[in-house]
Write a protein that holds these residues in place. Structure first.
Motif, PDB file in Angstrom:
ATOM      1  N   CYS A  66     -33.098  92.738 -12.335  1.00  0.00           N
ATOM      2  CA  CYS A  66     -33.789  91.537 -11.589  1.00  0.00           C
ATOM      3  C   CYS A  66     -34.684  92.073 -10.511  1.00  0.00           C
ATOM      4  CB  CYS A  66     -32.723  90.436 -11.462  1.00  0.00           C
ATOM      5  SG  CYS A  66     -33.318  89.172 -10.117  1.00  0.00           S
ATOM      6  N   HIS A  67     -36.153  92.093 -10.680  1.00  0.00           N
ATOM      7  CA  HIS A  67     -36.805  92.489  -9.782  1.00  0.00           C
ATOM      8  C   HIS A  67     -36.581  91.577  -8.176  1.00  0.00           C
ATOM      9  CE1 HIS A  67     -40.062  94.410  -7.544  1.00  0.00           C
ATOM     10  NE2 HIS A  67     -40.584  93.650  -7.370  1.00  0.00           N
ATOM     11  N   PRO A  68     -36.571  90.162  -8.241  1.00  0.00           N
ATOM     12  CA  PRO A  68     -36.291  89.593  -7.067  1.00  0.00           C
ATOM     13  C   PRO A  68     -35.055  89.929  -6.312  1.00  0.00           C
ATOM     14  CG  PRO A  68     -37.427  88.183  -8.745  1.00  0.00           C
ATOM     15  CD  PRO A  68     -36.964  89.546  -9.430  1.00  0.00           C
ATOM     16  N   CYS A  69     -34.071  90.317  -7.243  1.00  0.00           N
ATOM     17  CA  CYS A  69     -32.726  90.601  -6.885  1.00  0.00           C
ATOM     18  C   CYS A  69     -32.757  91.754  -5.970  1.00  0.00           C
ATOM     19  CB  CYS A  69     -31.621  90.932  -7.803  1.00  0.00           C
ATOM     20  SG  CYS A  69     -31.168  89.549  -8.990  1.00  0.00           S
ATOM     21  N   GLY A 133     -30.477  81.129 -13.256  1.00  0.00           N
ATOM     22  CA  GLY A 133     -31.094  82.380 -13.331  1.00  0.00           C
ATOM     23  C   GLY A 133     -30.521  83.353 -12.191  1.00  0.00           C
ATOM     24  N   VAL A 134     -31.051  84.485 -12.126  1.00  0.00           N
ATOM     25  CA  VAL A 134     -30.773  85.317 -11.077  1.00  0.00           C
ATOM     26  C   VAL A 134     -32.058  85.392 -10.172  1.00  0.00           C
ATOM     27  CG1 VAL A 134     -28.809  86.203 -11.866  1.00  0.00           C
ATOM     28  CG2 VAL A 134     -30.884  87.555 -12.223  1.00  0.00           C
ATOM     29  N   PRO A 135     -31.806  85.730  -8.887  1.00  0.00           N
ATOM     30  CA  PRO A 135     -30.789  85.598  -8.218  1.00  0.00           C
ATOM     31  C   PRO A 135     -30.467  84.195  -7.844  1.00  0.00           C
ATOM     32  CG  PRO A 135     -32.175  86.328  -6.708  1.00  0.00           C
ATOM     33  CD  PRO A 135     -33.032  86.278  -8.074  1.00  0.00           C
ATOM     34  N   SER A 136     -29.302  83.837  -7.602  1.00  0.00           N
ATOM     35  CA  SER A 136     -28.755  82.535  -7.174  1.00  0.00           C
ATOM     36  C   SER A 136     -27.284  82.930  -6.144  1.00  0.00           C
ATOM     37  CB  SER A 136     -27.893  81.958  -8.443  1.00  0.00           C
ATOM     38  OG  SER A 136     -29.059  81.466  -9.260  1.00  0.00           O
ATOM     39  N   VAL A 151     -31.448  79.265  -5.112  1.00  0.00           N
ATOM     40  CA  VAL A 151     -32.107  79.780  -6.392  1.00  0.00           C
ATOM     41  C   VAL A 151     -33.467  80.563  -5.910  1.00  0.00           C
ATOM     42  CG1 VAL A 151     -33.033  79.771  -8.513  1.00  0.00           C
ATOM     43  CG2 VAL A 151     -31.372  78.164  -7.977  1.00  0.00           C
ATOM     44  N   GLY A 152     -33.260  81.988  -6.187  1.00  0.00           N
ATOM     45  CA  GLY A 152     -34.432  82.851  -5.748  1.00  0.00           C
ATOM     46  C   GLY A 152     -33.905  83.895  -4.604  1.00  0.00           C
ATOM     47  N   PRO A 153     -34.765  84.595  -4.229  1.00  0.00           N
ATOM     48  CA  PRO A 153     -34.260  85.632  -3.232  1.00  0.00           C
ATOM     49  C   PRO A 153     -33.868  85.113  -1.658  1.00  0.00           C
ATOM     50  CG  PRO A 153     -36.395  86.388  -4.039  1.00  0.00           C
ATOM     51  CD  PRO A 153     -35.913  84.757  -4.754  1.00  0.00           C
TER      52      PRO A 153
END
Length: 181
Positions: A66-69, A133-136, A151-153
């Motif tokens: 996961c890129h935002p993670c 979804g991730v990230p959460s 939800v999101g970075p």
């Protein structure tokens, strides 16, 4: 045509009635208790939110793919370094595949993650916390109540998160307990 419609409506009403009433589990929303959840630590030990009861917990659901993670890890590490001495238990729950255990460990080392990493290759966290979804991320108070969800970075300077962390950590309850379960 009316009989099947009535039968369908009756079935829907029965299903809705079965979901309500005594013993109903509240959805994992702000103000509600966090659901019971357990996973496996990187060490292979069983871990759970119940074992962290009495501590403030920041539960982050992520994956190596996961890129935002990847983008939020420095913010999570900053929060861990700043708030762990005050009693915050930051837990990153990886939903990577079971075969990727070594990859998760390498990833955590490469990204400098010094907070607890739990493994959940079956993604039970997704159904338990109803993530989309991730990230959460979920902030859970000492009493097990969900104080914040995102939800999101995560942004380490998010004013609401910083305020809620400060309030939760200042609340009575002590800071004893495992720091990297």
């Amino acid at each position: 045509m009316r009989a099947p419609l009535r039968a369908g409506a009756a079935a829907l009403l029965l299903a809705l009635a079965a979901c309500g009433g005594e013993g109903r589990v509240a959805p994992p929303e702000v103000g509600n208790p966090a659901p019971a959840y357990a996973a496996t630590a990187m060490s292979g030990d069983s871990v759970s939110l119940a074992a962290l009861r009495g501590r403030v917990v920041l539960l982050n659901v992520w994956a190596t793919w996961c890129h935002p993670c990847r983008e939020e890890i420095p913010a999570l590490q900053q929060l861990h370094e700043e708030y762990a001495p005050r009693g915050l238990a930051l837990v990153g729950v990886s939903v990577d595949n079971r075969a990727d255990r070594a990859a998760v460990a390498d990833f955590a080392h490469e990204y400098g993650m010094t907070y607890a990493v739990w493994l959940d290759p079956d993604e039970r966290v997704a159904s338990t916390f109803r993530t989309l979804g991730v990230p959460s991320t979920f902030l859970i108070g000492r009493d097990g109540t969900i104080l914040w969800k995102h939800v999101g970075p995560v942004n380490a300077q998010d004013p609401e998160l910083v305020r809620l962390l400060g309030e939760a950590l200042a609340a009575p309850g002590g800071t004893s307990g495992p720091s990297d379960a």
